[in-house]
Design a protein around this motif. Structure first.
Motif, short mmCIF file in Angstrom:
data_model
loop_
_atom_site.label_atom_id
_atom_site.label_comp_id
_atom_site.label_asym_id
_atom_site.label_seq_id
_atom_site.Cartn_x
_atom_site.Cartn_y
_atom_site.Cartn_z
N ASP A 1 0.81 -1.23 0.00
CA ASP A 1 0.00 0.00 0.00
C ASP A 1 0.83 1.28 0.00
N PHE A 2 1.99 1.25 -0.69
CA PHE A 2 2.89 2.40 -0.67
C PHE A 2 2.21 3.65 -1.22
N TYR A 3 1.36 3.46 -2.22
CA TYR A 3 0.78 4.63 -2.90
C TYR A 3 -0.41 5.23 -2.15
N ILE A 4 -0.79 4.59 -1.04
CA ILE A 4 -1.87 5.20 -0.22
C ILE A 4 -1.40 5.38 1.23
N ILE A 5 -0.07 5.58 1.40
CA ILE A 5 0.51 5.73 2.75
C ILE A 5 -0.16 6.85 3.53
N ASP A 6 -0.33 8.02 2.88
CA ASP A 6 -0.91 9.17 3.59
C ASP A 6 -2.30 8.85 4.13
N ALA A 7 -3.09 8.12 3.32
CA ALA A 7 -4.45 7.76 3.73
C ALA A 7 -4.41 6.80 4.93
N LYS A 8 -3.44 5.85 4.91
CA LYS A 8 -3.31 4.89 6.01
C LYS A 8 -2.88 5.59 7.30
N VAL A 9 -1.94 6.52 7.16
CA VAL A 9 -1.47 7.28 8.31
C VAL A 9 -2.65 8.03 8.94
N GLU A 10 -3.44 8.69 8.10
CA GLU A 10 -4.60 9.45 8.59
C GLU A 10 -5.61 8.52 9.29
N GLU A 11 -5.83 7.34 8.70
CA GLU A 11 -6.83 6.40 9.23
C GLU A 11 -6.45 5.93 10.64
N VAL A 12 -5.18 5.48 10.82
CA VAL A 12 -4.74 4.98 12.13
C VAL A 12 -4.65 6.13 13.13
N ALA A 13 -4.20 7.31 12.65
CA ALA A 13 -4.11 8.48 13.53
C ALA A 13 -5.49 8.85 14.06
N ARG A 14 -6.50 8.79 13.20
CA ARG A 14 -7.88 9.10 13.63
C ARG A 14 -8.36 8.06 14.66
N ALA A 15 -8.10 6.79 14.36
CA ALA A 15 -8.58 5.69 15.21
C ALA A 15 -8.02 5.77 16.63
N LEU A 16 -6.77 6.24 16.77
CA LEU A 16 -6.15 6.32 18.09
C LEU A 16 -6.19 7.75 18.67
N GLY A 17 -6.95 8.61 18.05
CA GLY A 17 -7.14 9.96 18.60
C GLY A 17 -5.95 10.87 18.41
N LEU A 18 -5.09 10.57 17.42
CA LEU A 18 -3.90 11.41 17.19
C LEU A 18 -4.17 12.53 16.19
N ALA A 19 -5.13 12.30 15.29
CA ALA A 19 -5.40 13.30 14.24
C ALA A 19 -5.84 14.62 14.88
N ASP A 20 -6.60 14.52 15.99
CA ASP A 20 -7.12 15.74 16.63
C ASP A 20 -6.04 16.50 17.39
N ILE A 21 -4.97 15.80 17.76
CA ILE A 21 -3.84 16.49 18.43
C ILE A 21 -3.15 17.38 17.40
N GLY A 22 -3.17 16.91 16.15
CA GLY A 22 -2.51 17.64 15.07
C GLY A 22 -1.25 16.90 14.66
N LEU A 23 -1.24 16.39 13.42
CA LEU A 23 -0.10 15.58 12.97
C LEU A 23 1.17 16.40 12.78
N GLU A 24 1.04 17.73 12.78
CA GLU A 24 2.25 18.57 12.66
C GLU A 24 2.80 18.93 14.05
N ARG A 25 2.18 18.40 15.10
CA ARG A 25 2.61 18.68 16.48
C ARG A 25 3.96 18.03 16.76
N GLU A 26 4.84 18.77 17.45
CA GLU A 26 6.17 18.26 17.85
C GLU A 26 6.00 17.17 18.90
N VAL A 27 6.71 16.04 18.77
CA VAL A 27 6.53 14.95 19.73
C VAL A 27 6.98 15.34 21.14
N SER A 28 7.89 16.31 21.25
CA SER A 28 8.37 16.72 22.57
C SER A 28 7.26 17.41 23.37
N GLU A 29 6.18 17.83 22.69
CA GLU A 29 5.07 18.53 23.38
C GLU A 29 3.98 17.56 23.86
N LEU A 30 4.15 16.27 23.55
CA LEU A 30 3.09 15.31 23.87
C LEU A 30 3.15 14.84 25.31
#
Length: 518
Positions: free
Chosen positions: A134-163
């Motif tokens: 699924d290399f050509y749909i990586i961005d969609a997969k990232v968004e899907e798992v991020a949403r499922a675990l509540g990460l999308a709402d934190i903001g995917l551009e957020r610095e990990v040191s702030e978590l």
């Protein structure tokens, strides 16, 4: 097909043996729950099979080209990375392949006929591999798992040191799930997940086609995702088919059978010894006595495992507090930015309250603001009269080199060594644990040290920040009993409804007042 073969594994720390001649075989598609009391060596076992620790003896052999994904309790994230960077790093090996594909395309322009044939073949293989993963749909997969675990709402551009700690665990778990390794090794993955995300992970693991080994003390979660149990107990590793409930059933029968066989053997030994003692001196019966003595000498003795110390938690009730315990007026909590809307909270004597909601919305910050450890951004928090507050922190501060005894003495300098040892032993810690540095203990054993400090101080209000994290089944059940009998009030952060729902008078849903939308 065997993914992992462990043979004759022995390991210990100092004079404390953890495993003795343990063998283990993991097959493709097996969903294993690794269970056992705190300190039995579950996390140590995962560290050994992943090569983080070298065993004293034994061999560990992985299948060729096996990809292993490991989420442990102490994994760190690199500073400077965004959440999106972390999640996309799961596909680093596919990006390497893409780079190789681009090199091939550049080389095709100048290649001879024979070389071109080889390059075209390699190019086809790489393209097939990229498509299959699924290399050509990586961005969609990232968004899907991020949403499922509540990460999308934190903001995917957020610095990990702030978590927060819980958000970091979610990020690492999401990365691991995106990697889709041949085997997942998960060490207490639900510790920092809230209810909604535990449900998602449950569905994910139930449908997971590859193998995994899961350490968890969350029994409903274990029961819903595993089909095999490996029980770690008394330096042994034993296999049981089925879920955790089935294991407990079979283990109880096995234990009862062993105890019955032990009783019969002890009775037989007693009778044989008695016969030998009475008859060895008489000429007429000496041969019979020698024959029985020989039987005694050659008997393979049945041994019962030493009973594990069961923890005992009894909170000391302080004097009666005033009617009002905590009252906030337009309190806004946070650090640089507000984490809450203006809060007007009220807690009175006799209330037992659970705080729920996703990680990172400010539950721990609220507890620390009530205690005065973090100043409010605005508004006020007033504590009532005659309060004696007991606080259970989620984690111990890093860099602590105290032994358990020193840790208790720091808190209770008036106790003598016998009293300190007795208090720690009551919480289910053995002599070896008690004399060890706190930092080398497992997460569950460290939690027992913190609980020991808490129950030995008089209190009438407890502030508990995820006290069930890391605790084994017995300790969790004992803590629930102790809280049910506690005569004071408490405010608890917990993600396990089956733990708190019978204990509390009220539930505060913190997602109602947070400024964060998870």
């Amino acid at each position: 097909m065997s993914i992992l073969t462990v043979e004759h594994l022995s390991h210990g720390f100092g004079d404390r043996a953890i495993f003795n001649d343990v063998s283990f075989r993991l097959l493709k598609g097996e969903h294993i729950g690794l269970v056992g009391a705190n300190g039995e060596g579950k996390s140590t076992f995962l560290n050994i099979i992943t090569g983080k620790l070298m065993p004293d003896e034994g061999t560990i052999q992985w299948a060729k080209n096996c990809r292993v994904g490991y989420l442990d309790q102490h994994t760190a994230l690199e500073k400077g990375m965004t959440l999106r960077d972390v999640l996309k790093s799961a596909f680093a090996w596919l990006f390497d392949m893409e780079a190789r594909m681009n090199e091939i395309c550049d080389a095709l322009g100048t290649a001879g006929e024979e070389e071109m044939e080889g390059l075209m073949e390699e190019l086809g293989e790489i393209q097939d591999m990229l498509t299959a993963h699924d290399f050509y749909i990586i961005d969609a997969k990232v968004e899907e798992v991020a949403r499922a675990l509540g990460l999308a709402d934190i903001g995917l551009e957020r610095e990990v040191s702030e978590l927060s700690g819980g958000q970091r665990t979610k990020a690492l778990l999401a990365k691991l799930l995106l990697e889709k390794p041949d085997i997942l090794l998960l060490d207490e993955p639900t510790n920092y997940l809230d209810e909604e995300h535990i449900q998602w992970l449950k569905r994910y693991l139930t449908e997971y086609e590859n193998a995994f080994i899961l350490i968890s003390h969350d029994i409903p979660f274990l029961n819903s995702v595993i089909n095999l149990v490996y029980h770690m107990d008394n330096q042994e590793l034993n296999r049981y088919a089925g879920d955790y409930d089935k294991f407990q059933e079979v283990y109880a029968v096995k234990k009862a059978q062993l105890e019955a066989a032990y009783k019969r053997q002890q009775q037989e030994i007693s009778q044989l010894k008695d016969f030998v003692a009475r008859n060895k001196a008489r000429v007429a019966t000496r041969n019979m006595a020698m024959s029985r003595q020989k039987k005694l000498d050659n008997m393979e003795l049945i041994e019962l495992a030493a009973e594990k110390p069961k923890p005992e938690f009894n909170f000391k009730k302080g004097r009666t507090s005033g009617k009002v315990l905590v009252e906030t007026k337009d309190l806004i909590i946070g650090y640089d930015e507000p984490l809450s809307k203006p809060l007007n909270l009220y807690m009175e004597r006799g209330q037992k309250i659970a705080m729920t909601g996703a990680n990172g919305i400010g539950k721990t910050t609220l507890l620390k603001s009530i205690l005065g450890l973090i100043p409010p951004l605005s508004g006020s928090c007033r504590l009532g009269d005659y309060l004696e507050i007991g606080y259970f922190e989620q984690e111990m501060p890093p860099g602590n080199t105290n032994t358990c005894i020193e840790e208790m003495w720091k808190e209770f300098p008036g106790l003598n060594q016998f009293e300190v040892r007795a208090a720690l032993a009551k919480c289910g810690l053995t002599t070896k644990h008690i004399e060890s540095q706190v930092r080398v203990l497992s997460g569950g054993e460290q939690a027992k040290v913190r609980l020991c400090k808490l129950i030995n101080r008089e209190s009438n209000l407890l502030l508990l920040d995820e006290p069930t994290n890391h605790l084994d089944v017995d300790a969790k059940a004992e803590l629930k009993r102790a809280l049910a009998e506690y005569k004071g009030s408490f405010l608890i952060i917990c993600h396990e409804p089956e733990f708190y729902q019978d204990l509390v008078t009220d539930v505060w849903d913190c997602s109602q007042w947070t400024t964060k939308v998870w």
